[in-house]
Design a protein around this motif. Structure first.
Motif, mmCIF file in Angstrom:
data_model
loop_
_atom_site.group_PDB
_atom_site.id
_atom_site.type_symbol
_atom_site.label_atom_id
_atom_site.label_comp_id
_atom_site.label_asym_id
_atom_site.label_seq_id
_atom_site.Cartn_x
_atom_site.Cartn_y
_atom_site.Cartn_z
ATOM 1 N N MET A 131 0.845 -1.181 0.000
ATOM 2 C CA MET A 131 0.000 0.000 0.000
ATOM 3 C C MET A 131 0.884 1.234 0.000
ATOM 4 N N SER A 132 0.361 2.289 -0.517
ATOM 5 C CA SER A 132 1.119 3.527 -0.499
ATOM 6 C C SER A 132 0.314 4.606 0.188
ATOM 7 N N GLY A 133 1.003 5.449 0.920
ATOM 8 C CA GLY A 133 0.352 6.584 1.554
ATOM 9 C C GLY A 133 -0.363 6.257 2.840
ATOM 10 N N GLU A 134 -0.688 7.324 3.524
ATOM 11 C CA GLU A 134 -1.388 7.220 4.802
ATOM 12 C C GLU A 134 -2.863 6.884 4.570
ATOM 13 N N PRO A 135 -3.514 6.338 5.583
ATOM 14 C CA PRO A 135 -4.944 6.047 5.453
ATOM 15 C C PRO A 135 -5.739 7.345 5.301
ATOM 16 N N ILE A 136 -6.810 7.267 4.568
ATOM 17 C CA ILE A 136 -7.643 8.442 4.298
ATOM 18 C C ILE A 136 -8.888 8.362 5.168
ATOM 19 N N PRO A 137 -9.109 9.389 6.010
ATOM 20 C CA PRO A 137 -10.293 9.368 6.878
ATOM 21 C C PRO A 137 -11.585 9.191 6.075
ATOM 22 N N PHE A 138 -12.451 8.363 6.588
ATOM 23 C CA PHE A 138 -13.798 8.113 6.065
ATOM 24 C C PHE A 138 -13.819 7.369 4.735
ATOM 25 N N GLU A 139 -12.683 6.957 4.209
ATOM 26 C CA GLU A 139 -12.676 6.212 2.955
ATOM 27 C C GLU A 139 -12.934 4.737 3.236
ATOM 28 N N VAL A 140 -14.058 4.244 2.740
ATOM 29 C CA VAL A 140 -14.397 2.836 2.921
ATOM 30 C C VAL A 140 -13.422 2.013 2.091
ATOM 31 N N HIS A 141 -12.893 0.961 2.690
ATOM 32 C CA HIS A 141 -11.910 0.133 2.005
ATOM 33 C C HIS A 141 -12.514 -0.487 0.754
ATOM 34 N N GLU A 142 -11.746 -0.489 -0.302
ATOM 35 C CA GLU A 142 -12.209 -0.970 -1.609
ATOM 36 C C GLU A 142 -12.722 -2.393 -1.590
ATOM 37 N N SER A 143 -12.231 -3.218 -0.669
ATOM 38 C CA SER A 143 -12.640 -4.626 -0.606
ATOM 39 C C SER A 143 -14.023 -4.802 0.005
ATOM 40 N N GLY A 144 -14.490 -3.794 0.752
ATOM 41 C CA GLY A 144 -15.746 -3.933 1.480
ATOM 42 C C GLY A 144 -15.602 -4.724 2.765
ATOM 43 N N ALA A 145 -14.369 -5.113 3.094
ATOM 44 C CA ALA A 145 -14.105 -5.920 4.288
ATOM 45 C C ALA A 145 -14.290 -5.106 5.565
ATOM 46 N N LEU A 146 -14.442 -5.817 6.660
ATOM 47 C CA LEU A 146 -14.411 -5.206 7.979
ATOM 48 C C LEU A 146 -13.067 -5.531 8.623
ATOM 49 N N PHE A 147 -12.579 -4.602 9.461
ATOM 50 C CA PHE A 147 -11.265 -4.719 10.067
ATOM 51 C C PHE A 147 -11.336 -4.536 11.577
ATOM 52 N N HIS A 148 -10.312 -5.064 12.246
ATOM 53 C CA HIS A 148 -10.125 -4.858 13.683
ATOM 54 C C HIS A 148 -8.652 -4.538 13.891
ATOM 55 N N GLY A 149 -8.365 -3.348 14.437
ATOM 56 C CA GLY A 149 -6.992 -2.949 14.723
ATOM 57 C C GLY A 149 -6.661 -3.184 16.181
ATOM 58 N N THR A 150 -5.497 -3.788 16.436
ATOM 59 C CA THR A 150 -5.093 -4.153 17.794
ATOM 60 C C THR A 150 -3.579 -4.384 17.839
ATOM 61 N N LYS A 151 -3.035 -4.527 19.028
ATOM 62 C CA LYS A 151 -1.641 -4.925 19.180
ATOM 63 C C LYS A 151 -1.537 -6.441 19.394
ATOM 64 N N ALA A 152 -2.659 -7.089 19.646
ATOM 65 C CA ALA A 152 -2.668 -8.534 19.899
ATOM 66 C C ALA A 152 -2.241 -9.296 18.657
ATOM 67 N N GLN A 153 -1.492 -10.347 18.866
ATOM 68 C CA GLN A 153 -1.091 -11.224 17.770
ATOM 69 C C GLN A 153 -2.102 -12.355 17.658
ATOM 70 N N LEU A 154 -2.794 -12.380 16.543
ATOM 71 C CA LEU A 154 -3.852 -13.360 16.316
ATOM 72 C C LEU A 154 -3.553 -14.164 15.067
ATOM 73 N N ALA A 155 -4.299 -15.228 14.873
ATOM 74 C CA ALA A 155 -4.139 -16.082 13.698
ATOM 75 C C ALA A 155 -5.490 -16.247 13.010
#
Length: 142
Positions: free
Chosen positions: A1-25
Motif C-alpha cells: 500500500m502507499s500513503g497514509e490512510p484516508i479518513p472516512f474512505e471505505v476500504h475498496e474490498s468492502g471488508a471489515l477490520f479490527h486494529g489491535t496490538k494482539a497477535q492473532l491467527a
C-alpha cells in the motif's frame, strides 16, 4: 500500500477490520468480555470493527501493548450495530463505518502492508485523548 490512510474512505474490498496490538491467527475468535484495548483495567462488552482502513489503523496504533499493531480482516458471527462512541458523539451518520457486536468476530486474514499515521498525527491524537481523560470526557459507552 502507499500513503497514509484516508479518513472516512471505505476500504475498496468492502471488508471489515479490527486494529489491535494482539497477535492473532486466522480462525481465532475475538470475544466480548476480555481486557479492553483502551482504558486500563477495563473489560470490553463488545468487539469493535470498522469498514475504513483509517479507523482500523488508529485502533492498531493506539491499542494497549507494545510494538507495531495489527490490522485483521474479520467476519462478525452475529449482528453488528453502529458504535455509539463514534457515531453518536463525534461523527453522525457513521462515516467511519465503525460498528460493535456482542457476538464473536472471526479473524479471516491480516493486512500486513498498511501505512500508519505520521508521528505528528499520532502525537496530536494522543494529546487529545489525554486531554479528554484529564477533563473526564474519556467515556466509553460499552
Amino acid at each position: 500500500m502507499s500513503g497514509e490512510p484516508i479518513p472516512f474512505e471505505v476500504h475498496e474490498s468492502g471488508a471489515l477490520f479490527h486494529g489491535t496490538k494482539a497477535q492473532l491467527a486466522v480462525g481465532d475468535l475475538l470475544l466480548p468480555g476480555r481486557q479492553s484495548n483502551f482504558g486500563v483495567g477495563r473489560t470490553a462488552n463488545h468487539v469493535y470493527v470498522t469498514g475504513t482502513l483509517d479507523a482500523a489503523t488508529w485502533g492498531a496504533e493506539l491499542a494497549a501493548g507494545e510494538g507495531r499493531g495489527h490490522i485483521y480482516i474479520v467476519e462478525p458471527l452475529g449482528a453488528v450495530e453502529d458504535d455509539p462512541n463514534v457515531t453518536d458523539k463525534k461523527f453522525p451518520g457513521n462515516p467511519t463505518r465503525s460498528y460493535r457486536t456482542r457476538e464473536p468476530v472471526k479473524v479471516i486474514g491480516e493486512l500486513t502492508d498498511w501505512v500508519g499515521h505520521t508521528p505528528a498525527q499520532l502525537q496530536a491524537m494522543r494529546d487529545g485523548l489525554a486531554a479528554l481523560e484529564r477533563n473526564g470526557g474519556a467515556v466509553i459507552y460499552d
